[in-house]
Design an enzyme around this catalytic site. Sequence first.
Site, PDB file in Angstrom:
ATOM      1  N   CYS A 109       0.885  -1.182   0.000  1.00 30.45           N
ATOM      2  CA  CYS A 109       0.000   0.000   0.000  1.00 30.45           C
ATOM      3  C   CYS A 109       0.916   1.223   0.000  1.00 30.45           C
ATOM      4  CB  CYS A 109      -0.899  -0.002   1.235  1.00 30.45           C
ATOM      5  SG  CYS A 109      -1.682  -1.600   1.586  1.00 30.45           S
ATOM      6  N   ALA A 110       1.555   1.495  -1.143  1.00 28.74           N
ATOM      7  CA  ALA A 110       2.790   2.272  -1.144  1.00 28.74           C
ATOM      8  C   ALA A 110       2.654   3.782  -1.309  1.00 28.74           C
ATOM      9  CB  ALA A 110       3.730   1.743  -2.228  1.00 28.74           C
ATOM     10  N   SER A 114       6.634   7.505   0.535  1.00 26.40           N
ATOM     11  CA  SER A 114       7.637   7.831   1.549  1.00 26.40           C
ATOM     12  C   SER A 114       8.372   6.586   2.032  1.00 26.40           C
ATOM     13  CB  SER A 114       6.998   8.572   2.723  1.00 26.40           C
ATOM     14  OG  SER A 114       5.962   7.808   3.299  1.00 26.40           O
ATOM     15  N   LYS A 115       7.631   5.504   2.242  1.00 26.97           N
ATOM     16  CA  LYS A 115       8.281   4.284   2.740  1.00 26.97           C
ATOM     17  C   LYS A 115       8.959   3.520   1.609  1.00 26.97           C
ATOM     18  CE  LYS A 115       5.234   4.204   6.744  1.00 26.97           C
ATOM     19  NZ  LYS A 115       4.431   5.404   6.406  1.00 26.97           N
ATOM     20  N   GLU A 133      -0.025   0.388  -5.443  1.00 27.77           N
ATOM     21  CA  GLU A 133      -1.059   1.298  -4.927  1.00 27.77           C
ATOM     22  C   GLU A 133      -2.341   1.052  -5.711  1.00 27.77           C
ATOM     23  OE1 GLU A 133      -3.558   3.729  -3.271  1.00 27.77           O
ATOM     24  OE2 GLU A 133      -1.563   3.375  -2.398  1.00 27.77           O
ATOM     25  N   ARG A 138      -3.228   8.144  -6.921  1.00 23.41           N
ATOM     26  CA  ARG A 138      -2.161   8.055  -5.923  1.00 23.41           C
ATOM     27  C   ARG A 138      -0.981   7.234  -6.451  1.00 23.41           C
ATOM     28  NH1 ARG A 138      -2.726   8.866  -0.627  1.00 23.41           N
ATOM     29  NH2 ARG A 138      -1.959   6.796  -0.050  1.00 23.41           N
ATOM     30  N   ASP A 178       1.699  -1.089   4.974  1.00 23.95           N
ATOM     31  CA  ASP A 178       1.448   0.198   5.635  1.00 23.95           C
ATOM     32  C   ASP A 178      -0.010   0.533   5.328  1.00 23.95           C
ATOM     33  OD1 ASP A 178       2.134   2.571   7.074  1.00 23.95           O
ATOM     34  OD2 ASP A 178       2.237   3.631   5.159  1.00 23.95           O
ATOM     35  N   CYS A 231      -1.010   4.531  10.949  1.00 27.37           N
ATOM     36  CA  CYS A 231      -0.841   5.811  11.635  1.00 27.37           C
ATOM     37  C   CYS A 231      -2.114   6.136  12.418  1.00 27.37           C
ATOM     38  CB  CYS A 231      -0.484   6.929  10.648  1.00 27.37           C
ATOM     39  SG  CYS A 231      -1.678   7.148   9.315  1.00 27.37           S
TER      40      CYS A 231
END
Length: 452
Positions: A109-110, A114-115, A133, A138, A178, A231
Amino acid sequence: MKDLMRVNLSEEFKAKYTKLLGDRADNLFKAIETESQNSFRLNPLKNNYQNVQYSLDKPIDYSKIGYFGDIDGNSIDHISGYVYSQEPSAMYVAEVVNPKADEKILDLCAAPGSKTTYLASIMDSQGLLVSNEINNKRARVLSSNVERMGIKNAVVINNSPKDLEDGFEGYFDRILVDAPCSGEGMFRKDPDSVQYWSPEYVEQCANRQKHILDSAFKMLKDGGTLVYSTCTFSPEENEENIAEFVKRHQEMEIVPIKKYPGMEDGRPEWGYDNQDLKKALRMFPDQFEGEGHFICKMIKSGIAGTTKVRTFRNQPTKVEMSYLDKFIKQNLSEIDLTAIFKVKEDLYQAATFDTRFKKLHVLRNGLKLGELKKNRFEPSISWMLELKPNDLKSVYELDDDQFAKYLHGESVMIDQDFSNKWIGLSYQGKLFSWGRYSNKQIKNVYPKGLRK
């Protein structure tokens, strides 16, 4: 004391976390109403990568390349891919994944990248990084960030996790999930997102995450590593989901993560009293200098077998390759390109030739070198952002005025002669674009979508 700002937390949200955290909840609510901590990281894939205009006086303990501080998205350091803005908590995720150079890595789920870009910096252009993604818009942002950072061992795809299961069963050495989440940990960074919060939304996110984790399990090799991160503070999306996941898939074992000051153990009482959840990691903004985050690392039992790979080759013709060879001979120093393939009129240096990827929506496979036009080859900005100054026969350093004009799309007059047509352009010692030289003029080839 950081400045207070207004984050309109709902009474329902406050009641939930008061029940979960007791007296500590007030400290969490106050922390959410303070300014977030900004940070950035460097890009080791770049030449002389520590030569940036930003202060490196405040390193982040748990990141080899992270620093506290603000950056300007219009600065040459950002434009040329030397820095990436990323909040502090999120930086630790890639360090926990800890990819090895010869492995196959999946960032499931990129977006926005950032990761993925952090993982690529650790891999140092070795191995295979697959960055997926599901959302097309996105996914294109993800692809542009992969380009800006000069990454050549990544495949960017736009598929659902379910799409990947059959062809990639037991394929990846390490997988990062993520997961898309309710975002509670980012409320102070994005106060407007508070309005979308509800218990129903949390439950919706948790259900989606269950399916993503099950897909990841199928694609992970025996002996492989799965890192799950969110998050959000929500137990439903964190401890509960992991407890249920390891119960469904008893081959998965939760393993310890090194914790730095301010990081806390996962909460077994929030995950059906599974004591292994203490090995997971939580970051709360009342105790940690960063946003809210949850990370859990798991290992799949067993010993990995050999993965069979069937390859495809969409090779350019000899004539088409001659255009590329001519370009290299005229404009580059000695450079050895391998794994060249063609997509429509574009030439790429492939990250993989595995036929599994032919069934997917691939946005980028490796490094885009450029485009075949009538009897010639024209290079792409992707290639420039991967090259080092020594790779080029000619580099021209722009002054302040020339740089501003070139970013705006204007050509630049210079007082210098070059024997070759395509030259590297740099500003403050950082390559950022090609320039097409002719008669003391650098004609503008900077992509229109990037002009400022």
